[in-house]
Enzyme design. Structure first.
Site, PDB file in Angstrom:
ATOM      1  N   GLY A  47       0.862  -1.182   0.000  1.00 43.46           N
ATOM      2  CA  GLY A  47       0.000   0.000   0.000  1.00 43.46           C
ATOM      3  C   GLY A  47       0.897   1.230   0.000  1.00 43.46           C
ATOM      4  O   GLY A  47       1.819   1.320   0.831  1.00 43.46           O
ATOM      5  N   ALA A  48       0.634   2.159  -0.932  1.00 45.55           N
ATOM      6  CA  ALA A  48       1.568   3.263  -1.164  1.00 45.55           C
ATOM      7  C   ALA A  48       1.956   4.037   0.110  1.00 45.55           C
ATOM      8  O   ALA A  48       3.151   4.174   0.409  1.00 45.55           O
ATOM      9  CB  ALA A  48       1.001   4.191  -2.240  1.00 45.55           C
ATOM     10  N   ASP A 235      -1.421   4.640  -6.391  1.00 38.38           N
ATOM     11  CA  ASP A 235       0.008   4.502  -6.106  1.00 38.38           C
ATOM     12  C   ASP A 235       0.792   5.687  -6.638  1.00 38.38           C
ATOM     13  O   ASP A 235       1.858   6.022  -6.121  1.00 38.38           O
ATOM     14  CB  ASP A 235       0.545   3.196  -6.699  1.00 38.38           C
ATOM     15  CG  ASP A 235       0.057   2.045  -5.845  1.00 38.38           C
ATOM     16  OD1 ASP A 235      -1.079   1.594  -6.053  1.00 38.38           O
ATOM     17  OD2 ASP A 235       0.793   1.639  -4.931  1.00 38.38           O
ATOM     18  N   LYS A 246      -3.675  -0.489  -8.432  1.00 40.91           N
ATOM     19  CA  LYS A 246      -3.603  -1.948  -8.561  1.00 40.91           C
ATOM     20  C   LYS A 246      -4.199  -2.448  -9.872  1.00 40.91           C
ATOM     21  O   LYS A 246      -5.238  -1.964 -10.315  1.00 40.91           O
ATOM     22  CB  LYS A 246      -4.338  -2.561  -7.361  1.00 40.91           C
ATOM     23  CG  LYS A 246      -4.379  -4.063  -7.292  1.00 40.91           C
ATOM     24  CD  LYS A 246      -3.030  -4.709  -7.430  1.00 40.91           C
ATOM     25  CE  LYS A 246      -2.015  -4.213  -6.421  1.00 40.91           C
ATOM     26  NZ  LYS A 246      -0.631  -4.672  -6.733  1.00 40.91           N
TER      27      LYS A 246
HETATM   28  O1  MRU Z   1       0.777  -4.020  -4.501  1.00 41.05           O
HETATM   29  P1  MRU Z   1       0.139  -3.248  -3.383  1.00 41.05           P
HETATM   30  O2  MRU Z   1      -0.699  -4.105  -2.481  1.00 41.05           O
HETATM   31  O3  MRU Z   1       1.145  -2.404  -2.638  1.00 41.05           O
HETATM   32  O4  MRU Z   1      -0.842  -2.249  -4.117  1.00 41.05           O
HETATM   33  C1  MRU Z   1      -1.597  -1.355  -3.336  1.00 41.05           C
HETATM   34  C2  MRU Z   1      -2.552  -0.547  -4.130  1.00 41.05           C
HETATM   35  O5  MRU Z   1      -2.613  -0.639  -5.336  1.00 41.05           O
HETATM   36  C3  MRU Z   1      -3.387   0.437  -3.371  1.00 41.05           C
HETATM   37  O6  MRU Z   1      -4.627   0.607  -3.975  1.00 41.05           O
HETATM   38  C4  MRU Z   1      -2.659   1.799  -3.354  1.00 41.05           C
HETATM   39  O7  MRU Z   1      -1.363   1.632  -2.890  1.00 41.05           O
HETATM   40  C5  MRU Z   1      -3.364   2.789  -2.524  1.00 41.05           C
HETATM   41  S1  MRU Z   1      -3.205   2.435  -0.806  1.00 41.05           S
HETATM   42  C6  MRU Z   1      -3.898   3.670   0.093  1.00 41.05           C
END
Ligand code: MRU
Length: 368
Positions: A47-48, A235, A246
């Site tokens: 998660g970013a 992200d 994602k």
């Molecule tokens: O691969 P990940 O689980 O790190 O991907 C996370 C996402 O795509 C989330 O939607 C994004 O980071 C937003 S989190 C507030």
């Protein structure tokens, strides 16, 4: 319920191992910055915004082993590069590393002890500010949802993806705290299943009504009028409002557009990369093929099959109804609106809240 995603505890970084959810809640304690970097790469934390916090804390941890008398600037740079090499797409990672670098540059002439304390303080600030940011963002977003709305979300943009409260799920939490009866449709999010394992887990824990669906069910549910709005995290948001999130997000955006359903992105301004003009410039992480060919170590595809596994996709800005930030809601044209928000020039005009779901007619395609 407050999920403790990541904490700084007595000079160690403590993280909930998200790979084991929803069946096991295991906290891991990290004493070495290289282990923290590995944990980001291996998706212990993801998660970013959460990745940004982990990098900041990892750098503060690494600063503890900087040697007096050595080439401090070079050692610190190497430390930062270790974290920059973990995951390429989420810009919050680089934003957090830059914050730590700035503290180093301003204070490198001071004693090593003072420098370490200041870096630790900065890492804690990155953590605490993230929670406060999400709460503010949540309040702005809650105004966009009407009582009774059903919100479809993808991946996990919740407390687990941040230092707490969440971005997309923060909007849902804030709307519920304001007394609105909101329910959620969580898409499972193949291949890593962040929706099934994480979003479903944290919403259920919070007693927020949630229904789990596989990713390929979204179009059918929209066609049947069972989705009032889509809200996802991000992200990286390019300067023109293109959104990397994602893998699978783009498909939901196209479907939402077809059914005239609002498509919202909830993201702190630390996710907006004004240095990146358009979405096609955003680096997309390619993850191991095994995530596609195996589910929990069980092989589900023929051995040796060719696989691609891009972890993110880019939703073009014209498919995004609005971007919800801590400083207000950016509306179309998103590029101009985002630039205003980043400059602190204030929010865009209010938008009408998304109504409860009802049968929506697909947009008619223009005949050529
Ligand atoms: O691969 P990940 O689980 O790190 O991907 C996370 C996402 O795509 C989330 O939607 C994004 O980071 C937003 S989190 C507030």
């Amino acid at each position: 319920m407050a999920v403790r995603t990541i904490e700084w505890r007595e000079g160690c970084v403590v993280m909930l191992d998200q790979r084991l959810l929803p069946t096991r809640e295991v906290y891991r304690v990290y004493r070495d910055h290289r282990e923290v970097a590995r944990a980001i790469k291996d998706m212990v934390i993801r998660g970013a915004p959460a990745i940004g916090v982990a990098a900041a804390m990892g750098i503060a941890l690494g600063a503890r082993s900087l040697k007096p008398g050595g080439d401090l600037a070079r050692e610190f740079d190497r430390l930062c590069r270790t974290f920059a090499a973990t995951r390429p797409t989420a810009v919050n990672l680089f934003w957090a590393i830059d914050r730590m670098r700035r503290v180093f540059v301003r204070n490198q002439h001071r004693s090593l002890d003072t420098l370490r304390t200041l870096l630790e303080r900065e890492a804690l600030a990155v953590h605490d500010e993230d929670v406060a940011t999400n709460r503010r963002l949540g309040t702005h977003g809650a105004a966009l949802l009407e009582d009774g709305a059903t919100v479809l979300t993808h991946c996990n943009a919740g407390a687990l993806a941040t230092a707490g409260y969440g971005t997309a799920l923060g909007v849902i939490r804030a709307a519920r705290e304001a007394g609105k009866r909101i329910q959620v449709i969580a898409c499972e999010t193949r291949p890593f299943l962040q929706g099934a394992r994480l979003t479903a887990w944290e919403l259920k824990k919070d007693r927020i009504p949630v229904t789990l669906v596989t990713d390929n069910m979204a179009g059918h549910l929209m066609q049947r009028g069972r989705v009032s709005a889509v809200i996802v995290g991000a992200d990286r948001v390019a300067a023109n409002g293109d959104v990397a999130n994602k893998i699978g997000t783009y498909g939901h955006a196209v479907l939402a557009h077809r059914h005239a359903i609002p498509f919202y992105v909830a993201a702190p301004l630390s996710t907006v990369d004004l240095g990146c003009p358009r979405g096609d410039r955003i680096p997309i992480e390619e993850r191991p093929g095994r995530e596609v060919t195996h589910v929990f170590d069980r092989q589900i595809a023929p051995s040796g099959i060719k696989v691609v596994n891009p972890a993110f996709d880019v939703t073009p800005s014209e498919l995004v109804t609005a971007i919800i930030t801590e400083r207000g809601v950016a509306l179309q044209p998103l590029g101009r609106s985002l630039a205003r928000l980043v400059r602190g020039a204030g929010a865009a005009a209010p938008v009408a809240p998304a109504k409860p779901a009802r049968k929506s007619e697909p947009r008619r395609e223009r005949r050529r």
